[in-house]
Motif scaffolding. Structure first.
Motif, PDB file in Angstrom:
ATOM      1  N   GLY A   8       0.795  -1.219   0.000  1.00 43.80           N
ATOM      2  CA  GLY A   8       0.000   0.000   0.000  1.00 43.80           C
ATOM      3  C   GLY A   8       0.823   1.263   0.000  1.00 43.80           C
ATOM      4  N   ASN A   9       2.142   1.134   0.180  1.00 42.72           N
ATOM      5  CA  ASN A   9       3.000   2.315   0.108  1.00 42.72           C
ATOM      6  C   ASN A   9       3.371   2.610  -1.337  1.00 42.72           C
ATOM      7  OD1 ASN A   9       2.844   2.628   2.842  1.00 42.72           O
ATOM      8  ND2 ASN A   9       4.974   2.113   3.275  1.00 42.72           N
ATOM      9  N   PHE A  10       3.997   3.750  -1.544  1.00 42.56           N
ATOM     10  CA  PHE A  10       4.325   4.215  -2.890  1.00 42.56           C
ATOM     11  C   PHE A  10       5.798   3.973  -3.166  1.00 42.56           C
ATOM     12  CE2 PHE A  10       5.797   7.539  -5.807  1.00 42.56           C
ATOM     13  CZ  PHE A  10       4.888   7.418  -6.848  1.00 42.56           C
ATOM     14  N   ALA A  11       6.088   3.294  -4.262  1.00 40.96           N
ATOM     15  CA  ALA A  11       7.463   3.048  -4.683  1.00 40.96           C
ATOM     16  C   ALA A  11       7.548   3.273  -6.189  1.00 40.96           C
ATOM     17  CB  ALA A  11       7.892   1.627  -4.336  1.00 40.96           C
ATOM     18  N   ALA A  70       8.581  10.554   3.418  1.00 39.53           N
ATOM     19  CA  ALA A  70       9.008  10.304   2.045  1.00 39.53           C
ATOM     20  C   ALA A  70      10.500  10.525   1.900  1.00 39.53           C
ATOM     21  CB  ALA A  70       8.252  11.214   1.070  1.00 39.53           C
ATOM     22  N   GLY A  71      11.108   9.761   0.995  1.00 43.49           N
ATOM     23  CA  GLY A  71      12.523   9.913   0.694  1.00 43.49           C
ATOM     24  C   GLY A  71      12.764   9.865  -0.798  1.00 43.49           C
ATOM     25  N   ILE A  72      13.883  10.446  -1.203  1.00 38.83           N
ATOM     26  CA  ILE A  72      14.246  10.568  -2.615  1.00 38.83           C
ATOM     27  C   ILE A  72      15.663  10.040  -2.798  1.00 38.83           C
ATOM     28  CG2 ILE A  72      14.617  12.181  -4.540  1.00 38.83           C
ATOM     29  CD1 ILE A  72      12.696  14.117  -3.010  1.00 38.83           C
ATOM     30  N   LEU A  73      15.903   9.342  -3.896  1.00 37.90           N
ATOM     31  CA  LEU A  73      17.224   8.809  -4.227  1.00 37.90           C
ATOM     32  C   LEU A  73      17.523   9.119  -5.678  1.00 37.90           C
ATOM     33  CD1 LEU A  73      19.672   6.984  -3.395  1.00 37.90           C
ATOM     34  CD2 LEU A  73      18.343   5.053  -4.278  1.00 37.90           C
ATOM     35  N   LEU A  74      18.740   9.606  -5.943  1.00 39.05           N
ATOM     36  CA  LEU A  74      19.144   9.947  -7.311  1.00 39.05           C
ATOM     37  C   LEU A  74      20.282   9.048  -7.772  1.00 39.05           C
ATOM     38  CD1 LEU A  74      17.502  12.567  -6.775  1.00 39.05           C
ATOM     39  CD2 LEU A  74      19.249  13.793  -8.070  1.00 39.05           C
ATOM     40  N   GLU A  75      20.202   8.619  -9.025  1.00 35.24           N
ATOM     41  CA  GLU A  75      21.296   7.933  -9.711  1.00 35.24           C
ATOM     42  C   GLU A  75      21.339   8.459 -11.133  1.00 35.24           C
ATOM     43  OE1 GLU A  75      20.831   3.720  -9.619  1.00 35.24           O
ATOM     44  OE2 GLU A  75      20.989   3.554  -7.443  1.00 35.24           O
ATOM     45  N   GLY A 113      10.144   7.038  -2.491  1.00 41.50           N
ATOM     46  CA  GLY A 113       9.403   6.146  -1.603  1.00 41.50           C
ATOM     47  C   GLY A 113       8.556   6.966  -0.656  1.00 41.50           C
ATOM     48  N   VAL A 114       7.284   6.634  -0.539  1.00 40.51           N
ATOM     49  CA  VAL A 114       6.369   7.376   0.329  1.00 40.51           C
ATOM     50  C   VAL A 114       5.590   6.387   1.190  1.00 40.51           C
ATOM     51  CG1 VAL A 114       4.523   9.092   0.459  1.00 40.51           C
ATOM     52  CG2 VAL A 114       6.101   9.120  -1.489  1.00 40.51           C
ATOM     53  N   ASN A 115       5.581   6.642   2.486  1.00 39.26           N
ATOM     54  CA  ASN A 115       4.796   5.822   3.408  1.00 39.26           C
ATOM     55  C   ASN A 115       3.345   6.285   3.358  1.00 39.26           C
ATOM     56  OD1 ASN A 115       7.209   4.602   4.261  1.00 39.26           O
ATOM     57  ND2 ASN A 115       7.500   6.127   5.871  1.00 39.26           N
ATOM     58  N   LEU A 116       2.582   5.692   2.458  1.00 35.22           N
ATOM     59  CA  LEU A 116       1.170   6.041   2.343  1.00 35.22           C
ATOM     60  C   LEU A 116       0.338   5.282   3.376  1.00 35.22           C
ATOM     61  CD1 LEU A 116       0.590   6.014  -1.529  1.00 35.22           C
ATOM     62  CD2 LEU A 116       1.048   7.984  -0.070  1.00 35.22           C
ATOM     63  N   ALA A 117       0.487   3.975   3.387  1.00 40.52           N
ATOM     64  CA  ALA A 117      -0.368   3.123   4.215  1.00 40.52           C
ATOM     65  C   ALA A 117       0.238   2.790   5.564  1.00 40.52           C
ATOM     66  CB  ALA A 117      -0.694   1.834   3.472  1.00 40.52           C
ATOM     67  N   ALA A 118       1.570   2.652   5.628  1.00 38.55           N
ATOM     68  CA  ALA A 118       2.205   2.213   6.879  1.00 38.55           C
ATOM     69  C   ALA A 118       3.657   2.635   6.903  1.00 38.55           C
ATOM     70  CB  ALA A 118       2.100   0.693   7.024  1.00 38.55           C
ATOM     71  N   SER A 143      -4.433   6.113  -2.800  1.00 38.60           N
ATOM     72  CA  SER A 143      -3.870   4.933  -3.451  1.00 38.60           C
ATOM     73  C   SER A 143      -2.540   5.297  -4.112  1.00 38.60           C
ATOM     74  CB  SER A 143      -4.836   4.402  -4.505  1.00 38.60           C
ATOM     75  OG  SER A 143      -4.879   5.275  -5.622  1.00 38.60           O
ATOM     76  N   PRO A 144      -1.645   4.321  -4.266  1.00 39.74           N
ATOM     77  CA  PRO A 144      -0.395   4.601  -4.982  1.00 39.74           C
ATOM     78  C   PRO A 144      -0.631   5.109  -6.398  1.00 39.74           C
ATOM     79  CG  PRO A 144      -0.197   2.542  -3.763  1.00 39.74           C
ATOM     80  CD  PRO A 144      -1.641   2.961  -3.676  1.00 39.74           C
ATOM     81  N   GLN A 145      -1.667   4.585  -7.081  1.00 34.23           N
ATOM     82  CA  GLN A 145      -1.939   5.030  -8.453  1.00 34.23           C
ATOM     83  C   GLN A 145      -2.327   6.501  -8.494  1.00 34.23           C
ATOM     84  OE1 GLN A 145      -3.133   2.313  -7.004  1.00 34.23           O
ATOM     85  NE2 GLN A 145      -2.876   0.536  -8.361  1.00 34.23           N
ATOM     86  N   ASP A 146      -3.206   6.920  -7.569  1.00 40.02           N
ATOM     87  CA  ASP A 146      -3.598   8.329  -7.552  1.00 40.02           C
ATOM     88  C   ASP A 146      -2.424   9.214  -7.143  1.00 40.02           C
ATOM     89  OD1 ASP A 146      -6.085   7.529  -8.304  1.00 40.02           O
ATOM     90  OD2 ASP A 146      -7.102   8.086  -6.436  1.00 40.02           O
ATOM     91  N   PHE A 147      -1.608   8.713  -6.215  1.00 36.52           N
ATOM     92  CA  PHE A 147      -0.449   9.507  -5.793  1.00 36.52           C
ATOM     93  C   PHE A 147       0.504   9.707  -6.969  1.00 36.52           C
ATOM     94  CE2 PHE A 147       3.443  10.660  -3.649  1.00 36.52           C
ATOM     95  CZ  PHE A 147       2.995  11.453  -2.602  1.00 36.52           C
ATOM     96  N   LEU A 148       0.730   8.656  -7.751  1.00 37.20           N
ATOM     97  CA  LEU A 148       1.593   8.788  -8.926  1.00 37.20           C
ATOM     98  C   LEU A 148       1.038   9.815  -9.898  1.00 37.20           C
ATOM     99  CD1 LEU A 148       3.922   7.943 -10.781  1.00 37.20           C
ATOM    100  CD2 LEU A 148       2.447   6.095 -11.641  1.00 37.20           C
ATOM    101  N   PHE A 149      -0.261   9.786 -10.115  1.00 34.10           N
ATOM    102  CA  PHE A 149      -0.882  10.705 -11.068  1.00 34.10           C
ATOM    103  C   PHE A 149      -0.562  12.154 -10.712  1.00 34.10           C
ATOM    104  CE2 PHE A 149      -4.344  13.421 -12.472  1.00 34.10           C
ATOM    105  CZ  PHE A 149      -4.510  13.038 -13.798  1.00 34.10           C
TER     106      PHE A 149
END
Length: 261
Positions: free
Chosen positions: A71-74, A128-133, A149-154, A179-185
């Motif tokens: 349920g989290n965002f990745a 939330a955290g951000i990683l760059l490569e 990465g975002v802790n949406l659900a837990a 939802s992860p899908q709406d968050f991505l949008f």
């Protein structure tokens, strides 16, 4: 509350807000979205969002494990940018601003803060955290991968958090559900706006937007690099994205460190 589970990018009333020139790849499971971005970079036609329901080998900065409960965002944005690595790296601030804007659609904006260099805090906890490569050749960047990465659900369980790491929290802990899908949008839409602004006007308006919600600006913090530790007053973020501290030995710009307060 609407019971329509159709992704926002497929709904007639909202599909127009998905940014043009950004593709998307949706996966049930992957080792990590960053690893997937590396795999597809050589053949990617352009900007591409990669989102997974589950990651089996996710990691954060300096190879630290990143726990991702269901349920989290990745997701990772594979961005075709060009140019030098220093300019490409400034996009961590673009993503942080876009992340805060997206989170502020679900919780009060004054509860959110940007933590240098690449975290977003909610009520003082890391949400939330951000990683760059980057990859490229000849001192130039061809593709930049921005992992989010975002802790949406837990939030991760205590035994999954590195000793001394910032306390994690989740959006659901504060009565919000997305939802992860709406968050991505919405994240994709907000980032595309920041990217356009960056290309047209440079880093300064992004820097000012980030500083307007910076955690502990004007207060004493500690920055730990791989070699030493510095404590001072958080003065600003400069034009190169460096953390600027006012210390006993003078004004110090720090390119990379972990921040504690």
């Amino acid at each position: 509350m609407s019971t329509d589970l159709t992704p926002l990018w497929d709904r007639p009333e909202t599909a127009q807000f998905w940014p043009q020139d950004y593709g998307r790849v949706l996966l049930d499971e992957v080792d990590s979205t960053m690893a997937q971005a590396r795999r597809i970079a050589p053949t990617a036609a352009g900007h591409t969002w990669i989102m997974a329901k589950r990651q089996t080998a996710a990691h954060g900065r300096r190879g630290r494990p990143w726990a991702a409960p269901d349920g989290n965002f990745a997701a990772t944005l594979l961005l075709r940018v060009g140019g030098d690595p220093a300019r490409a790296a400034l996009r961590s601030f673009l993503m942080a601003v876009a992340l805060r804007q997206t989170l502020a659609m679900s919780v009060a904006g004054d509860r959110l803060a940007n933590k240098w260099p690449n975290d977003v805090l909610l009520a003082g906890g890391k949400v939330a955290g951000i990683l760059l490569e980057s990859n490229g050749q000849g001192g130039q960047v061809d593709f930049l991968s921005i992992g989010v990465g975002v802790n949406l659900a837990a939030a991760p369980a205590p035994d999954q958090v590195e000793a001394g790491a910032f306390r994690p929290t989740a959006l659901a802990d504060h009565g919000a559900s997305v939802s992860p899908q709406d968050f991505l949008f919405w994240l994709a839409s907000h980032f595309a706006d920041q990217e356009r602004q960056f290309r047209e006007f440079g880093f300064d308006p992004i820097r000012r937007s980030w500083l307007a919600h910076a955690a502990r600006l004007g207060e004493v913090i500690t920055a730990r690099t791989m070699r030493d530790e510095m404590t001072g007053t958080f003065d600003t973020v400069d034009a190169d994205g460096n953390l600027v501290l006012l210390t006993a030995s003078g004004r110090t710009a720090i390119a990379a460190a972990d921040v504690y307060f």
